[in-house]
Design a protein around this motif. Structure first.
Motif, short mmCIF file in Angstrom:
data_model
loop_
_atom_site.label_atom_id
_atom_site.label_comp_id
_atom_site.label_asym_id
_atom_site.label_seq_id
_atom_site.Cartn_x
_atom_site.Cartn_y
_atom_site.Cartn_z
N LYS A 58 0.82 -1.21 0.00
CA LYS A 58 0.00 0.00 0.00
C LYS A 58 0.86 1.27 0.00
O LYS A 58 0.57 2.22 -0.72
CB LYS A 58 -0.92 0.02 1.23
CG LYS A 58 -2.03 -1.00 1.19
CD LYS A 58 -2.84 -0.92 2.48
CE LYS A 58 -4.00 -1.89 2.47
NZ LYS A 58 -4.87 -1.71 3.64
N GLN A 61 2.49 2.80 -3.20
CA GLN A 61 1.69 3.63 -4.10
C GLN A 61 2.07 5.11 -3.95
O GLN A 61 1.80 5.91 -4.84
CB GLN A 61 0.20 3.49 -3.78
CG GLN A 61 -0.36 2.09 -3.96
CD GLN A 61 -1.79 2.02 -3.44
OE1 GLN A 61 -2.59 2.90 -3.68
NE2 GLN A 61 -2.09 0.95 -2.72
N TYR A 62 2.68 5.46 -2.82
CA TYR A 62 2.99 6.85 -2.51
C TYR A 62 4.48 7.18 -2.54
O TYR A 62 4.86 8.30 -2.87
CB TYR A 62 2.44 7.21 -1.12
CG TYR A 62 0.96 7.01 -1.01
CD1 TYR A 62 0.08 7.89 -1.61
CD2 TYR A 62 0.43 5.92 -0.32
CE1 TYR A 62 -1.29 7.71 -1.53
CE2 TYR A 62 -0.94 5.74 -0.23
CZ TYR A 62 -1.80 6.63 -0.83
OH TYR A 62 -3.15 6.45 -0.74
N THR A 178 -2.15 8.93 3.22
CA THR A 178 -3.53 9.18 2.81
C THR A 178 -3.98 10.56 3.28
O THR A 178 -4.71 11.25 2.59
CB THR A 178 -4.52 8.09 3.32
OG1 THR A 178 -4.55 8.09 4.74
CG2 THR A 178 -4.14 6.72 2.78
N LYS A 181 -2.41 13.15 0.96
CA LYS A 181 -3.07 13.17 -0.36
C LYS A 181 -4.54 13.56 -0.28
O LYS A 181 -5.22 13.61 -1.30
CB LYS A 181 -2.93 11.79 -1.04
CG LYS A 181 -1.50 11.41 -1.36
CD LYS A 181 -0.91 12.37 -2.37
CE LYS A 181 0.49 11.98 -2.77
NZ LYS A 181 1.05 12.86 -3.77
N GLY A 182 -5.02 13.83 0.94
CA GLY A 182 -6.41 14.23 1.11
C GLY A 182 -7.39 13.12 0.80
O GLY A 182 -8.53 13.36 0.41
N GLN A 183 -6.93 11.88 0.97
CA GLN A 183 -7.78 10.73 0.66
C GLN A 183 -8.40 10.17 1.92
O GLN A 183 -7.86 10.30 3.01
CB GLN A 183 -6.93 9.63 0.00
CG GLN A 183 -6.28 10.06 -1.28
CD GLN A 183 -5.25 9.07 -1.78
OE1 GLN A 183 -4.77 8.25 -1.03
NE2 GLN A 183 -4.93 9.17 -3.05
N LYS A 184 -9.51 9.52 1.73
CA LYS A 184 -10.13 8.83 2.85
C LYS A 184 -9.30 7.57 3.12
O LYS A 184 -8.92 6.85 2.20
CB LYS A 184 -11.58 8.46 2.52
CG LYS A 184 -12.30 7.81 3.66
CD LYS A 184 -13.74 7.54 3.33
CE LYS A 184 -14.38 6.85 4.51
NZ LYS A 184 -15.73 6.45 4.26
N TYR A 185 -9.04 7.34 4.37
CA TYR A 185 -8.26 6.17 4.76
C TYR A 185 -9.10 4.90 4.59
O TYR A 185 -10.24 4.84 5.03
CB TYR A 185 -7.81 6.31 6.22
CG TYR A 185 -7.08 5.12 6.74
CD1 TYR A 185 -5.76 4.87 6.38
CD2 TYR A 185 -7.71 4.21 7.59
CE1 TYR A 185 -5.09 3.77 6.86
CE2 TYR A 185 -7.03 3.11 8.08
CZ TYR A 185 -5.73 2.90 7.70
OH TYR A 185 -5.05 1.81 8.18
N HIS A 186 -8.50 3.92 3.94
CA HIS A 186 -9.16 2.62 3.77
C HIS A 186 -8.40 1.59 4.58
O HIS A 186 -7.19 1.50 4.50
CB HIS A 186 -9.18 2.20 2.30
CG HIS A 186 -9.92 3.19 1.45
ND1 HIS A 186 -11.29 3.28 1.45
CD2 HIS A 186 -9.48 4.12 0.58
CE1 HIS A 186 -11.66 4.22 0.61
NE2 HIS A 186 -10.58 4.75 0.07
#
Length: 187
Positions: A58, A61-62, A178, A181-186
């Motif tokens: 995971k 990806q970053y 996350t 990147k302003g993403q919702k954490y999954h």
């Protein structure tokens, strides 16, 4: 000792003193600084390795991320002080002059997820070549690493063994990205 200024990582993370609801980098461009996680310890259990592998995938990806293991007590010393010194020498041999070194220690600064994201953002945007997180062996870190570390943080008020500390750290690094990147954490 080549300690990076990085604006003294915002004065040793100015964010450590005040609570922050959102990373100051949320939604901004952050340089994907390579991360190395250095763990002193014995062979990992299969369950821990599965979790580490999942989060490494995971995280990649970053940014690039390396999992570096150092055998605890590399010279089979019977004396605890000698064991710590041998581990310290092995750790110091893997630190580059321009690494930003984060030592995980139960006496370190308590950080929240948003602060971890800011730490990564600061290091990435201010010139460190890589971010190195150091997890000590059963007796902790040696003197040389304590002197070289740019900052010391703790993941919990509890004392964690190296395997649990690694799982918590790698999950928090993924969560930090996350946030950046302003993403919702999954999960």
């Amino acid at each position: 000792m080549a300690v990076l200024p990085l604006a003294s990582l915002n004065s040793k993370l100015s964010l450590l003193s005040g609570k922050q609801q959102q990373s100051k980098f949320a939604g901004q461009s952050v340089r994907a600084i390579p991360i190395r996680i250095l763990t002193v310890g014995k062979k990992r259990s299969q369950g821990v390795q599965l979790i580490v592998d999942e989060y490494m995938k995971k995280l990649k990806q970053y940014c690039s991320v390396d999992d570096v293991r150092i055998k605890s007590n590399p010279k089979n010393a019977r004396d605890v002080v000698a064991q710590i010194e041998h581990e310290d020498i092995a750790v110091m041999g893997l630190i580059k002059p321009d690494d930003w070194v984060v030592m995980l220690d139960e006496r370190g600064h308590d950080v929240e997820s948003e602060q971890m994201a800011s730490l990564i953002g600061d290091a990435g945007n201010k010139g460190a070549s890589s971010l190195l997180f150091c997890i000590g062996g059963p007796y902790g870190h040696g003197r040389q690493l304590r002197e070289r570390a740019n900052i010391s943080i703790k993941l919990s008020s509890l004392i964690l063994n190296h395997e649990i500390a690694l799982v918590v750290l790698i999950e928090q690094l993924y969560r930090a990205w996350t946030i950046l990147k302003g993403q919702k954490y999954h999960h």
